[in-house]
Design a protein around this motif. Structure first.
Motif: not given
Lengths: 159, 159
Positions: A85-90, A116-118, B97-99
């Protein structure tokens, strides 16, 4: 059996003197209902990163009774929902290791495609030297969103 | 509305054509109750490593209803218990994770103090070039221990 040998109110495993998650935490929790607490992790690469820490000293999830497992996971999944809800994380990552501190705690980590690690785990080597600046997430916003999901923890308001 | 447009029995999100966890798996699961399956991961550093994979295509744990979250975690924690029974691991690690594949699945990983990455996560760089040889864990032993915890999955016996 006299009073001196009566069963103590808390089990012997409740706290461990040498455990950094058992000693009074330096950081004020975002939320703490006595059973577990949610803390904000200071990580510029992953703003919103939270940990859900069982207050009792327990080694593995399977050492908990089923009702306690479910109570803890309910908080973990609520924090996951809050980060969505609070971020635009993927993506949200969840992990419980305890290799360094064998006291049940969960990492709830927002991930971005260009972090950096995704798509690797955050414990892997960095793939990129930098990541785009992320909007910070205030403690107040996080705490309000957690209360919205889980209800107030009925403790004194945090400073 | 005619039969051609009738709601299918499974929701549209049930399977995703391009998801490797949705296509018929190459490996026979150790256990599969139709809701989720447990597979053995071939990893000489961590014999007993299992994955618990939701059969439906769902992105995040918080996309599931609470009863489904708890049903899945019950299997994850049963597998954790099985690994504690069947190995001499020093710690069990849990992660979702599911990245790379955004379809809910859990890693349940036995760890040893002298494994190649301990106490780091298994996704971190190796700290040691080798680890002591571990006793292999047969599929038959794992499956029997899972059934002992969760009951039979009521499907045909695996080859």
């Amino acid at each position: 059996m006299n009073e001196m040998t009566a069963t103590p109110a808390m089990p012997a495993q409740s706290m461990a003197a040498d455990c950094p998650l058992c000693v009074a935490p330096a950081e004020a929790p975002l939320w703490d209902d006595g059973f577990c607490r949610v803390i904000a992790v200071d990580d510029a690469d992953h703003p919103g990163f939270c940990r859900v820490i069982l207050n009792r000293h327990v080694r593995e999830m399977s050492d908990l009774a089923e009702a306690e497992q479910m109570r803890l996971m309910r908080v973990v999944f609520a924090v996951e929902k809050v980060l969505r809800q609070c971020t635009d994380a993927d993506k949200i990552n969840l992990a419980s290791f305890g290799n360094m501190v064998a006291h049940v705690h969960w990492h709830v980590i927002p991930r971005w495609r260009d972090d950096r690690r995704f798509p690797e785990a955050i414990w892997a080597a960095a793939l990129r030297p930098t990541a785009p600046a992320r909007k910070a997430l205030t403690r107040e916003r996080l705490r309000a969103a957690i209360i919205n999901e889980l209800g107030d923890d009925l403790r004194e308001p945090r400073p």
